[in-house]
Design an enzyme around this catalytic site. Structure first.
Site, short mmCIF file in Angstrom:
data_model
loop_
_atom_site.label_atom_id
_atom_site.label_comp_id
_atom_site.label_asym_id
_atom_site.label_seq_id
_atom_site.Cartn_x
_atom_site.Cartn_y
_atom_site.Cartn_z
N GLU A 96 -1.16 10.49 4.42
CA GLU A 96 -2.16 10.36 3.50
C GLU A 96 -2.39 11.19 2.74
OE1 GLU A 96 -4.48 7.66 3.77
OE2 GLU A 96 -3.22 6.73 5.40
N ASP A 149 -0.21 4.97 0.99
CA ASP A 149 -0.23 5.94 2.14
C ASP A 149 -0.23 5.44 3.53
OD1 ASP A 149 -1.88 8.57 0.77
OD2 ASP A 149 -1.97 6.76 -0.61
N ARG A 181 -14.50 12.46 0.21
CA ARG A 181 -13.27 13.33 0.41
C ARG A 181 -12.90 14.00 -0.85
NH1 ARG A 181 -9.53 8.75 2.67
NH2 ARG A 181 -11.13 7.25 1.72
N ASP A 232 -1.89 -1.03 5.97
CA ASP A 232 -2.09 -0.66 7.39
C ASP A 232 -3.64 -0.11 7.42
OD1 ASP A 232 -2.54 2.79 7.17
OD2 ASP A 232 -1.96 2.00 5.41
N SER A 278 -2.72 1.27 -4.67
CA SER A 278 -3.08 2.26 -3.45
C SER A 278 -4.69 2.78 -3.93
CB SER A 278 -2.28 3.54 -3.58
OG SER A 278 -2.77 4.55 -2.98
N GLY A 279 -5.23 3.01 -2.85
CA GLY A 279 -6.48 3.68 -2.87
C GLY A 279 -6.29 5.29 -3.04
N ASN A 326 -8.86 -1.25 4.23
CA ASN A 326 -8.72 -1.40 2.79
C ASN A 326 -7.77 -2.29 2.24
OD1 ASN A 326 -10.22 -0.54 0.44
ND2 ASN A 326 -8.39 0.66 -0.20
N ASP A 336 0.95 -1.14 0.00
CA ASP A 336 -0.08 -0.01 0.04
C ASP A 336 0.85 1.28 0.10
OD1 ASP A 336 -2.32 1.76 0.53
OD2 ASP A 336 -1.73 1.81 2.45
#
EC number: 3.1.3.3
Length: 286
Positions: free
Chosen positions: A91, A84, A128, A241, A172-173, A244, A82
């Protein structure tokens, strides 16, 4: 039955830590790896012992991992991460929002999503991103230059993985603006994320282009990447972490919760709570 070792590590690892954990796990010996890490040899690894070791280690600021004896880093083929708060220290969406004076609103949603309190990640991301409407795209570059830092041990882990012939995946999201730069900078093999829409006026529109890269997509990308590399589950290291990341972590033999939210620490078989990303390397033998 193959032997299991217990690798313990901490920036402040003391002899007493090794002695206490060796007794808890009924270790047959202790081999010092470095000043901050040790391998407890041929330990008991039943469920009760694992739980006792985890609880003791967490309360004393020690990272502990039960690992099969004799494994080498080169036995693995894939390292998936991941971005962030795993590969990097921030983030990104929170920092973009903070730059625009909207940080508190966005950070609240981010934190709830990471803890698993918001189950619909795509919806949380859309909410967001909508709050970023009208923000100058220059904010992305400012965040990358001024705020984004690699987490401790990142370069050593990635360099060692590369030397061992392991292929690297960043999934990554977050946003492609950041993953694309990190892919080039760190010589990663593949990277995927979401794309922020930028209007002709150079302002964020508050929308994401295409489908949202969520937990299912992370797992899909890892599954496909592992298949390309011919990697079995036990040959995959995956690190994350937040909630997700759980579906991605479930595909890995070495599923690592890195400085993670409680929901992730509870479900992942491996955790680094106090050490850097390169703590993974101590799990493998030379």
């Amino acid at each position: 039955m193959s032997q299991i070792h217990l690798v313990i590590q901490s920036p402040a690892l003391a002899v007493e830590h090794a002695e206490q954990l060796a007794a808890l796990a009924q270790a047959q010996g202790v081999a010092r790896i470095s000043t901050t890490a040790a391998r407890l040899l041929d330990v008991q690894a039943d469920a009760q012992t694992r739980e006792e070791v985890r609880d003791w280690s967490e309360s004393h600021g020690v990272d502990a991992a039960f690992v099969p004896a004799g494994r080498r880093l080169s036995d693995c083929r894939v390292l998936a991460m991941d971005m962030d708060s795993t590969l990097i220290n921030i983030e990104c969406i929170d920092e973009i929002a903070a730059w625009a004076g909207r940080g508190e609103q966005v950070a609240r949603i981010t934190e709830a999503a990471m803890r698993g309190e918001i189950k619909d990640f795509p919806e949380s991301l859309r909410r967001r991103v909508a709050l970023l409407e009208g923000v100058s795209a220059q904010a992305l570059e400012r965040v990358y230059q001024d705020k984004l830092r690699l987490n401790p041990g990142a370069e050593r882990l990635l360099g060692s993985a590369r030397d061992a012939g392991i292929k690297t995946l960043l999934v990554s999201g977050g946003f492609t603006f950041f993953t694309d730069r990190l892919k080039e900078r760190l010589q990663l093999d593949s990277a995927h994320a979401n794309t922020l829409e930028i209007g002709e006026d150079g302002l964020l529109t508050g929308r994401v282009l295409g489908d949202i890269l969520d937990a299912d997509a992370k797992a899909t990308y890892l599954r496909a990447f592992a298949a390309q590399q011919g990697a079995s589950q036990e040959q995959i290291i995956a690190m994350g972490d937040g909630a997700n990341d759980l579906k991605m972590l479930a595909l890995a033999g070495y599923a690592v919760a890195y400085h993670a939210k409680p929901i992730v620490r509870r479900q992942a078989p491996y955790a680094l709570n106090v050490c850097g990303l390169d703590g993974v390397l101590n799990w493998f033998e030379a």
